[in-house]
Design an enzyme around this catalytic site. Structure first.
Site, PDB file in Angstrom:
ATOM      1  CG  ASP A 194     -78.920  68.120 -16.481  1.00  8.38           C
ATOM      2  OD1 ASP A 194     -79.483  69.035 -17.106  1.00  8.38           O
ATOM      3  OD2 ASP A 194     -79.420  67.577 -15.476  1.00  8.38           O
ATOM      4  CD  GLU A 219     -76.400  63.559 -23.492  1.00  6.49           C
ATOM      5  OE1 GLU A 219     -77.554  63.998 -23.329  1.00  6.49           O
ATOM      6  OE2 GLU A 219     -76.143  62.657 -24.307  1.00  6.49           O
ATOM      7  CD  GLU A 274     -77.249  68.484 -20.926  1.00  5.97           C
ATOM      8  OE1 GLU A 274     -78.199  69.043 -20.362  1.00  5.97           O
ATOM      9  OE2 GLU A 274     -77.361  67.350 -21.445  1.00  5.97           O
ATOM     10  CG  ASN A 327     -77.780  65.773 -26.202  1.00  5.62           C
ATOM     11  OD1 ASN A 327     -78.459  66.375 -25.365  1.00  5.62           O
ATOM     12  ND2 ASN A 327     -78.317  64.974 -27.105  1.00  5.62           N
TER      13      ASN A 327
END
Lengths: 249, 249
Positions: free
Chosen positions: A65, A61, A133, A130
């Site tokens: 991101d 994640e 990502e 989540n």
């Protein structure tokens, strides 16, 4: 012996399904499926690698991101040549907002692929974002920045990033379209129906007709979202005509 | 006529110097020098492009910040396989801290290249970090992610990113080195002298000798920083021997 073979066969069938599902989402063949396995493994599985490091999607994640952040930054830099630093930062945070990422993850049905000891119904909304990502992080590790960028363009920027709408110039494509139909004396109809299919979450489909001709279709997790999506698609069909009446667009 | 030619010649000499300076910093030839010109143009110059958009480095900072974020994220992901999401986030924010970026910009003497109507002495410390970010943004536009990544490895990660130090395991390489010298009965000497040269800012150089042999040299904007840098370099020379006495390293 026969039993073990059966188990192995059914195991490799599950793995084969996973590979195909991932390939369908990505639009290309993964090189190392292990990255994607990790991206869909929840911590509740409690799996560890040979060095004792937990295998789950949480670290991915972080990576995804960062990749989303830089691809969106470079898109905004190019697309919005008059926006200053503060504007670009604000626009990016709208695009990568938790809410928006959750929506993206939902649209791709990512939760269907999760391996978890916790029943899927028990997860909150954030699991969708989540997983999205983590998927981006896995693409980066598997194929590098260029593929990651392509994927984000295909799944985020092209379908969702509309600078006019983000800037608040267009609040709703539905109202814009209705206004235009009324002005031009066109008959419009939003035909909405439930269309959950095999999904775990309720879904709705809509067919939008103008003057008794279907001009666009859309499907989403709420009636309102499906109508807005269909309106946006119709807007792009009639863009030239609508823009004449709305010089600010 | 001769005058104009002289002016043009001296102008192209200035541009030529700029090109060479940028090439020296980058370690490769820029394709489109205009990106780098922009990265070193302060808003006080008040220059606009044909569409009326201001030309200065502020938007490039946004882009460079995003690229730094993703390159550092991917480095930490690989280098720190046991760190969780929170840990990785914390480490990254230490590496790309304002203070650290300012130091990087200072070490590359980026301020010497700025075009500005404001005297250089009037800028605060943040201009160094801002120029560094803008430079990274310009590299991305000029050459793409791969070159950007290479540059960040060369200028940030290799010389500065030391996970042991970031984790606080090593607070000071100087004290580590002195401790080791005392234990091993070695004579050490930090020979520090002012060495500002052509720089606008005061600089110090240090020669670190162990047993009357120079083992490392360093130069920085304070005595303390120069000593720490030289100590770190010496540490890597004697790493195997020092690690024997410090099993946690």
């Amino acid at each position: 012996m026969k039993n073990i073979r059966n188990i192995l066969n059914s195991r490799s069938k599950i793995d084969g399904n996973f590979f195909v599902s991932i390939q369908n989402i990505l639009g290309f063949k993964p090189k190392n499926i292990a990255y994607f396995k990790k991206a869909f493994t929840h911590r509740s599985m409690n799996i560890k690698d040979a060095e004792g490091h937990p295998i789950n999607y949480e670290r991915l994640e972080f990576l995804g991101d960062a990749m989303l952040g830089s691809v969106i930054a470079s898109h905004l830099y190019t697309e919005s040549p008059s926006g200053d630093e503060g504007y670009l930062t604000k626009m990016r945070s709208k695009i990568v907002s938790r809410e928006h990422l959750n929506e993206l993850g939902k649209d791709l049905h990512l939760i269907n692929l999760v391996e978890s000891k916790i029943p899927k119904g028990h997860f909150g909304d954030n699991i969708y974002g989540n997983l999205f990502e983590a998927l981006v992080g896995a693409i980066f590790l598997d194929r590098g920045y260029k593929y990651c960028e392509k994927f984000i363009y295909k799944k985020v920027i092209i379908p969702y990033v509309d600078i006019a709408q983000l800037e608040g110039k267009v609040i709703s494509y539905k109202s814009l379209l209705i206004e235009w139909c009324q002005k031009e004396k066109k008959v419009f109809d939003y035909n909405v129906y439930e269309d959950t299919g095999n999904d775990e979450i309720r879904h709705f489909s809509v067919k939008l007709s103008i003057d008794n001709k279907v001009v666009s279709k859309a499907r989403a997790t709420s009636k309102k979202k499906a109508e807005e999506k269909a309106s946006k698609r119709a807007f792009f069909v009639f863009q030239n005509q609508i823009s004449k009446d709305n010089p600010s667009l």
